[in-house]
Motif scaffolding. Structure first.
Motif, mmCIF file in Angstrom:
data_model
loop_
_atom_site.group_PDB
_atom_site.id
_atom_site.type_symbol
_atom_site.label_atom_id
_atom_site.label_comp_id
_atom_site.label_asym_id
_atom_site.label_seq_id
_atom_site.Cartn_x
_atom_site.Cartn_y
_atom_site.Cartn_z
ATOM 1 N N TYR A 154 -16.707 57.412 -68.103
ATOM 2 C CA TYR A 154 -18.097 57.500 -67.654
ATOM 3 C C TYR A 154 -18.397 58.884 -67.113
ATOM 4 O O TYR A 154 -17.551 59.521 -66.500
ATOM 5 C CB TYR A 154 -18.322 56.439 -66.571
ATOM 6 C CG TYR A 154 -19.710 56.376 -66.020
ATOM 7 C CD1 TYR A 154 -20.748 55.863 -66.783
ATOM 8 C CD2 TYR A 154 -19.984 56.822 -64.740
ATOM 9 C CE1 TYR A 154 -22.028 55.792 -66.277
ATOM 10 C CE2 TYR A 154 -21.266 56.752 -64.227
ATOM 11 C CZ TYR A 154 -22.284 56.233 -65.000
ATOM 12 O OH TYR A 154 -23.550 56.171 -64.494
ATOM 13 N N ASN A 155 -19.591 59.366 -67.363
ATOM 14 C CA ASN A 155 -20.007 60.670 -66.872
ATOM 15 C C ASN A 155 -20.165 60.596 -65.354
ATOM 16 O O ASN A 155 -21.160 60.089 -64.853
ATOM 17 C CB ASN A 155 -21.332 61.059 -67.538
ATOM 18 C CG ASN A 155 -21.764 62.451 -67.153
ATOM 19 O OD1 ASN A 155 -21.252 63.049 -66.212
ATOM 20 N ND2 ASN A 155 -22.713 62.979 -67.889
ATOM 21 N N THR A 156 -19.191 61.107 -64.613
ATOM 22 C CA THR A 156 -19.193 60.950 -63.161
ATOM 23 C C THR A 156 -20.240 61.803 -62.458
ATOM 24 O O THR A 156 -20.393 61.703 -61.251
ATOM 25 C CB THR A 156 -17.803 61.279 -62.568
ATOM 26 O OG1 THR A 156 -17.427 62.590 -62.985
ATOM 27 C CG2 THR A 156 -16.771 60.267 -63.008
ATOM 28 N N ARG A 157 -20.979 62.615 -63.193
ATOM 29 C CA ARG A 157 -22.073 63.345 -62.541
ATOM 30 C C ARG A 157 -23.081 62.363 -61.958
ATOM 31 O O ARG A 157 -23.760 62.659 -60.995
ATOM 32 C CB ARG A 157 -22.803 64.250 -63.545
ATOM 33 C CG ARG A 157 -22.076 65.491 -63.898
ATOM 34 C CD ARG A 157 -22.944 66.440 -64.684
ATOM 35 N NE ARG A 157 -23.818 65.759 -65.616
ATOM 36 C CZ ARG A 157 -25.034 66.177 -65.937
ATOM 37 N NH1 ARG A 157 -25.535 67.243 -65.397
ATOM 38 N NH2 ARG A 157 -25.755 65.518 -66.813
ATOM 39 N N TYR A 158 -23.207 61.211 -62.583
ATOM 40 C CA TYR A 158 -24.193 60.231 -62.137
ATOM 41 C C TYR A 158 -23.548 58.964 -61.581
ATOM 42 O O TYR A 158 -24.197 57.936 -61.481
ATOM 43 C CB TYR A 158 -25.131 59.879 -63.295
ATOM 44 C CG TYR A 158 -25.840 61.098 -63.832
ATOM 45 C CD1 TYR A 158 -26.765 61.781 -63.049
ATOM 46 C CD2 TYR A 158 -25.562 61.586 -65.099
ATOM 47 C CE1 TYR A 158 -27.398 62.913 -63.522
ATOM 48 C CE2 TYR A 158 -26.201 62.718 -65.581
ATOM 49 C CZ TYR A 158 -27.116 63.373 -64.790
ATOM 50 O OH TYR A 158 -27.741 64.499 -65.258
ATOM 51 N N ALA A 159 -22.284 59.043 -61.209
ATOM 52 C CA ALA A 159 -21.604 57.869 -60.659
ATOM 53 C C ALA A 159 -22.300 57.415 -59.382
ATOM 54 O O ALA A 159 -22.655 58.232 -58.538
ATOM 55 C CB ALA A 159 -20.145 58.203 -60.375
ATOM 56 N N PHE A 160 -22.524 56.142 -59.252
ATOM 57 C CA PHE A 160 -23.134 55.502 -58.080
ATOM 58 C C PHE A 160 -24.593 55.918 -57.860
ATOM 59 O O PHE A 160 -25.172 55.602 -56.838
ATOM 60 C CB PHE A 160 -22.322 55.787 -56.803
ATOM 61 C CG PHE A 160 -20.893 55.362 -56.891
ATOM 62 C CD1 PHE A 160 -20.549 54.030 -56.767
ATOM 63 C CD2 PHE A 160 -19.890 56.286 -57.113
ATOM 64 C CE1 PHE A 160 -19.225 53.629 -56.853
ATOM 65 C CE2 PHE A 160 -18.563 55.894 -57.200
ATOM 66 C CZ PHE A 160 -18.234 54.564 -57.069
ATOM 67 N N ASN A 161 -25.191 56.622 -58.816
ATOM 68 C CA ASN A 161 -26.553 57.121 -58.636
ATOM 69 C C ASN A 161 -27.590 56.000 -58.588
ATOM 70 O O ASN A 161 -28.639 56.142 -57.975
ATOM 71 C CB ASN A 161 -26.897 58.112 -59.754
ATOM 72 C CG ASN A 161 -28.133 58.919 -59.437
ATOM 73 O OD1 ASN A 161 -28.249 59.479 -58.357
ATOM 74 N ND2 ASN A 161 -29.057 58.975 -60.368
ATOM 75 N N GLU A 162 -27.308 54.866 -59.241
ATOM 76 C CA GLU A 162 -28.259 53.752 -59.224
ATOM 77 C C GLU A 162 -28.242 53.008 -57.897
ATOM 78 O O GLU A 162 -29.138 52.226 -57.622
ATOM 79 C CB GLU A 162 -27.971 52.782 -60.370
ATOM 80 C CG GLU A 162 -28.255 53.360 -61.741
ATOM 81 C CD GLU A 162 -28.069 52.327 -62.825
ATOM 82 O OE1 GLU A 162 -28.980 51.490 -63.005
ATOM 83 O OE2 GLU A 162 -27.014 52.335 -63.474
ATOM 84 N N GLY A 163 -27.220 53.236 -57.093
ATOM 85 C CA GLY A 163 -27.200 52.685 -55.748
ATOM 86 C C GLY A 163 -26.103 51.682 -55.479
ATOM 87 O O GLY A 163 -25.642 50.979 -56.369
ATOM 88 N N LEU A 164 -25.679 51.667 -54.212
ATOM 89 C CA LEU A 164 -24.784 50.635 -53.682
ATOM 90 C C LEU A 164 -25.668 49.741 -52.828
ATOM 91 O O LEU A 164 -26.362 50.239 -51.936
ATOM 92 C CB LEU A 164 -23.705 51.241 -52.789
ATOM 93 C CG LEU A 164 -22.571 52.029 -53.410
ATOM 94 C CD1 LEU A 164 -23.005 53.416 -53.780
ATOM 95 C CD2 LEU A 164 -21.437 52.104 -52.427
ATOM 96 N N PHE A 165 -25.650 48.442 -53.069
ATOM 97 C CA PHE A 165 -26.558 47.543 -52.358
ATOM 98 C C PHE A 165 -25.795 46.579 -51.461
ATOM 99 O O PHE A 165 -24.815 45.964 -51.876
ATOM 100 C CB PHE A 165 -27.457 46.802 -53.348
ATOM 101 C CG PHE A 165 -28.503 47.703 -53.941
ATOM 102 C CD1 PHE A 165 -29.717 47.890 -53.301
ATOM 103 C CD2 PHE A 165 -28.252 48.407 -55.108
ATOM 104 C CE1 PHE A 165 -30.669 48.750 -53.822
ATOM 105 C CE2 PHE A 165 -29.200 49.266 -55.640
ATOM 106 C CZ PHE A 165 -30.413 49.437 -54.993
ATOM 107 N N LEU A 166 -26.286 46.479 -50.230
ATOM 108 C CA LEU A 166 -25.680 45.615 -49.222
ATOM 109 C C LEU A 166 -25.872 44.154 -49.613
ATOM 110 O O LEU A 166 -26.963 43.742 -50.005
ATOM 111 C CB LEU A 166 -26.330 45.896 -47.857
ATOM 112 C CG LEU A 166 -25.783 45.141 -46.653
ATOM 113 C CD1 LEU A 166 -24.320 45.497 -46.415
ATOM 114 C CD2 LEU A 166 -26.612 45.460 -45.418
ATOM 115 N N GLN A 167 -24.805 43.364 -49.481
ATOM 116 C CA GLN A 167 -24.849 41.951 -49.854
ATOM 117 C C GLN A 167 -24.798 41.016 -48.648
ATOM 118 O O GLN A 167 -25.058 39.825 -48.782
ATOM 119 C CB GLN A 167 -23.670 41.627 -50.789
ATOM 120 C CG GLN A 167 -23.611 42.495 -52.030
ATOM 121 C CD GLN A 167 -24.823 42.322 -52.920
ATOM 122 O OE1 GLN A 167 -25.115 41.224 -53.371
ATOM 123 N NE2 GLN A 167 -25.544 43.407 -53.169
#
Length: 200
Positions: A154-167
């Motif tokens: 995966y292109n790590t330039r955009y890793a986690f860019n969509e967000g980490l969401f609290l559950q």
């Protein structure tokens, strides 16, 4: 019979020549090597329209997320070799993107808070299991996301860019500053903090 074969071959060659003559003005595809130098974090509210970046200091726990922007630096650029021939087909004229290749992989990402979250997670305890990463329309665990990004190159330039969401909603303190620690395959550790947010 030979005339028919030559005729069909000639038609195919003419079709190829016509298609190859389309001018697209696409720049050559470059291979760009980069390294991760740091990270920048932004609070997200999934109730907002894209890109869901929150300016408010109060966000519902059910909607809270963290956008991770990796700060990168280009290391080198490989120019594509020039190929010569009678025809270079352009076909549909859709230009290809450049290839970005990271010098290092992301091995792990951990999330911590500056306040007690719940009875099992006091201040500075690992909260990674309470967050999931958005990948397209699905949410997956941080560990699964890191593993899949390595498996798929995966292109790590955009890793986690969509967000980490609290559950999980915090049960003790409501105000938190989250710290992310990213471990890279070359041994370096990147750290970044969010601004303080009150989770209601």
């Amino acid at each position: 019979m030979i005339k028919k074969i030559l005729f069909v071959f000639g038609l195919a060659l003419m079709a190829q020549l016509i298609v190859a003559c389309v001018i697209c003005d696409c720049p050559p595809v470059k291979t760009i090597y980069f390294t991760n130098k740091g990270a920048s974090l932004k609070n997200m509210d999934s109730a907002l329209p894209q890109p869901m970046i929150a300016n408010s200091g109060i966000i519902s726990s059910a909607n809270y997320g963290i956008q991770v922007q990796l700060l990168t630096a280009q290391l080198s650029l490989i120019k594509p070799a020039i190929t010569w021939g009678l025809m270079q087909s352009a076909y549909a004229c859709s230009c290809s993107d450049d290839n970005f290749i990271a010098k290092e992989d992301i091995l792990s990402l951990k999330v911590f808070s500056n306040n007690d979250f719940d009875v099992n997670h006091p201040k500075d305890a690992d909260l990674s299991s309470y967050f999931k990463v958005k990948k397209g329309v699905t949410l997956i665990s941080i560990d699964d996301y890191v593993k899949s990004s390595k498996d798929l190159s995966y292109n790590t330039r955009y890793a986690f860019n969509e967000g980490l969401f609290l559950q999980v909603k915090p049960s003790i303190a409501k105000k938190h500053t989250f710290k992310l620690i990213i471990t890279l395959s070359d041994g370096r550790i990147l750290e970044a903090e969010t601004t303080e947010v009150e989770l209601v």
